[in-house]
Motif scaffolding. Structure first.
Motif, PDB file in Angstrom:
ATOM      1  N   TYR A 198      43.932  31.958  40.627  1.00  0.00           N
ATOM      2  CA  TYR A 198      43.346  32.971  41.294  1.00  0.00           C
ATOM      3  C   TYR A 198      44.039  34.342  41.440  1.00  0.00           C
ATOM      4  O   TYR A 198      43.728  35.331  41.266  1.00  0.00           O
ATOM      5  CB  TYR A 198      42.929  32.246  42.744  1.00  0.00           C
ATOM      6  N   THR A 201      44.202  36.384  38.279  1.00  0.00           N
ATOM      7  CA  THR A 201      42.916  36.663  37.715  1.00  0.00           C
ATOM      8  C   THR A 201      42.774  37.988  38.784  1.00  0.00           C
ATOM      9  O   THR A 201      42.219  38.926  38.369  1.00  0.00           O
ATOM     10  CB  THR A 201      41.610  35.825  38.090  1.00  0.00           C
ATOM     11  N   TYR A 205      42.284  41.787  37.136  1.00  0.00           N
ATOM     12  CA  TYR A 205      41.289  42.516  37.511  1.00  0.00           C
ATOM     13  C   TYR A 205      41.230  43.754  38.303  1.00  0.00           C
ATOM     14  O   TYR A 205      40.917  44.769  38.146  1.00  0.00           O
ATOM     15  CB  TYR A 205      39.929  41.590  37.794  1.00  0.00           C
ATOM     16  N   THR A 215      39.870  39.587  31.251  1.00  0.00           N
ATOM     17  CA  THR A 215      40.411  38.717  32.457  1.00  0.00           C
ATOM     18  C   THR A 215      40.331  37.323  31.907  1.00  0.00           C
ATOM     19  O   THR A 215      41.276  36.460  32.168  1.00  0.00           O
ATOM     20  CB  THR A 215      40.183  39.080  33.567  1.00  0.00           C
ATOM     21  N   ALA A 216      38.727  36.850  31.483  1.00  0.00           N
ATOM     22  CA  ALA A 216      38.733  35.611  31.262  1.00  0.00           C
ATOM     23  C   ALA A 216      39.588  35.400  30.033  1.00  0.00           C
ATOM     24  O   ALA A 216      40.201  34.021  29.877  1.00  0.00           O
ATOM     25  CB  ALA A 216      37.247  35.203  31.075  1.00  0.00           C
ATOM     26  N   THR A 219      43.561  34.840  30.891  1.00  0.00           N
ATOM     27  CA  THR A 219      43.672  33.457  31.515  1.00  0.00           C
ATOM     28  C   THR A 219      43.220  32.229  31.149  1.00  0.00           C
ATOM     29  O   THR A 219      43.134  31.071  31.482  1.00  0.00           O
ATOM     30  CB  THR A 219      43.054  33.609  33.123  1.00  0.00           C
ATOM     31  N   ALA A 226      36.142  32.893  35.406  1.00  0.00           N
ATOM     32  CA  ALA A 226      36.933  33.938  35.792  1.00  0.00           C
ATOM     33  C   ALA A 226      36.478  34.522  37.047  1.00  0.00           C
ATOM     34  O   ALA A 226      36.897  35.014  37.946  1.00  0.00           O
ATOM     35  CB  ALA A 226      37.237  34.868  34.781  1.00  0.00           C
ATOM     36  N   ARG A 229      36.891  32.683  40.241  1.00  0.00           N
ATOM     37  CA  ARG A 229      38.180  32.834  40.809  1.00  0.00           C
ATOM     38  C   ARG A 229      38.314  34.101  41.515  1.00  0.00           C
ATOM     39  O   ARG A 229      39.055  34.525  42.543  1.00  0.00           O
ATOM     40  CB  ARG A 229      39.100  32.519  39.559  1.00  0.00           C
ATOM     41  N   LEU A 230      37.726  35.260  40.881  1.00  0.00           N
ATOM     42  CA  LEU A 230      37.884  36.707  41.481  1.00  0.00           C
ATOM     43  C   LEU A 230      37.186  36.551  42.648  1.00  0.00           C
ATOM     44  O   LEU A 230      37.803  37.306  43.744  1.00  0.00           O
ATOM     45  CB  LEU A 230      37.363  37.558  40.576  1.00  0.00           C
TER      46      LEU A 230
END
Length: 357
Positions: A198, A201, A205, A215-216, A219, A226, A229-230
């Protein structure tokens, strides 16, 4: 319900050429379409493509640049900002060491600050960036042709910084002094309490400025994962610090928190020298291990038996033998017989005794 077709875009190389012909920097393009410089760089490298309203705005901007190129006379592009690193590399061929040094000078300062936000440790942040660039120098033929060398090094530095094995190292068993400002301490405390995926991410972002697919991908998660998590990370930050519920304000505070610390990275030649020294060490260790393995094998072959020796067969059980009885008390008949034998040792014709002369 049918979806409208996506707005067509020119190839990535043409996007970059149109921007340079229009005397615009990546930061200026990002400001006009509502994106970040890293996102525009990814669009021009072909690693990602814009979507939705950003795609329409980007397509219109490129069309206007193409029309201006046709109608306007050819002039030398001028800009007050420094040229992008990729433009300089395209103009002047660089040696591998020069290209590595340019990438290090461009990425290392920001990467150290990002790694500090991930770990809360200044020394570990510097070490993570140096190890990432040392690995990049060892694999430079692979990194040099990557679509996003900065992303390659960033992912490597993040992986090293978030490794769970650091807590077993003596130098990292105790926490470092927190930031001096109370608000910075509160934000760092919230970040360090987030789970590492988390936290990473959120930093990519809202801190670095990557879009959700990028981002996805960095990670190694799906885009919905993603996004989940954000959202959870933002919710955790907003619960502890309501003033940072706005993503723009959170982005500003993350940048301020990272810039308040005096975080420095080593010089590029030092990193390259350390990488070469580490490579030599592991090469020599591999050679020594191979020699030891060869010597052990030769000793085994030398001392091994030259003929077959059958193993000793295990003992077989013999049937029909009465069990061995331990000595015990005599019965009455045996006691009488013993007394009879003892009494008849000196008397009776049954026995012969030597005569004394």
């Amino acid at each position: 319900m049918t979806r409208s077709p996506a707005t067509p875009l020119p190839p990535p190389e043409e996007r970059r050429r149109l921007r340079e012909a229009g005397s615009l920097t990546q930061a200026q393009i990002a400001e006009r379409v509502g994106a970040t410089r890293e996102t525009v760089r990814a669009w021009e490298s072909g690693r990602t493509n814009p979507r939705g309203r950003k795609r329409e705005a980007y397509a219109k901007l490129l069309d206007s640049l193409a029309e201006a190129e046709v109608t306007a006379p050819q002039e030398e592009p001028t800009s007050l900002e420094e040229p992008a690193p990729e433009a300089e590399e395209a103009a002047v061929p660089l040696t591998p060491a020069q290209a590595f040094d340019a990438l290090y000078a461009f990425c290392a300062p920001a990467l150290v600050r990002q790694s500090y936000l991930l770990t809360g440790r200044r020394e570990l942040a510097r070490e993570s960036v140096e190890r990432a660039f040392q690995l990049a120098w060892q694999r430079w033929p692979e990194v040099a042709v990557d679509r996003d060398p900065a992303g390659w090094v960033r992912a490597t530095a993040y992986e090293y910084a978030l490794s769970p094995w650091h807590r077993f190292r003596p130098r990292f068993r105790h926490p470092e002094p927190p930031p001096a400002d109370a608000s910075d301490r509160a934000l760092m405390d919230v970040l360090l309490k987030l789970p590492p995926p988390y936290r990473r991410t959120l930093l990519l972002y809202d801190g670095v400025g990557l879009d959700l697919p990028e981002t996805a991908a960095e990670t190694e998660a799906s885009t919905p994962a993603a996004a989940n998590r954000l959202l959870h990370a933002r919710e955790a930050v907003a619960t502890r610090l309501p003033a940072l519920a706005d993503p723009a304000e959170l982005h500003r505070r993350l940048a301020e928190l990272a810039s308040t610390e005096r975080l420095r990275a080593a010089k590029p030649p030092t990193v390259r020298t350390g990488s070469e020294r580490r490579a030599r060490f592991w090469t020599r260790a591999a050679i020594a291990f191979t020699v030891a393995l060869i010597g052990t094998t030769a000793l085994t072959v030398r001392t091994a038996p030259t003929h077959y020796e059958p193993p000793v067969a295990p003992g077989a059980e013999i049937q029909g033998v009465p069990p061995r009885v331990a000595q015990g008390a005599l019965s009455e008949a045996e006691a009488e017989l013993r007394e009879k034998l003892r009494g008849g040792m000196t008397n009776g014709p049954q026995r012969l005794f030597p005569l004394s002369r």
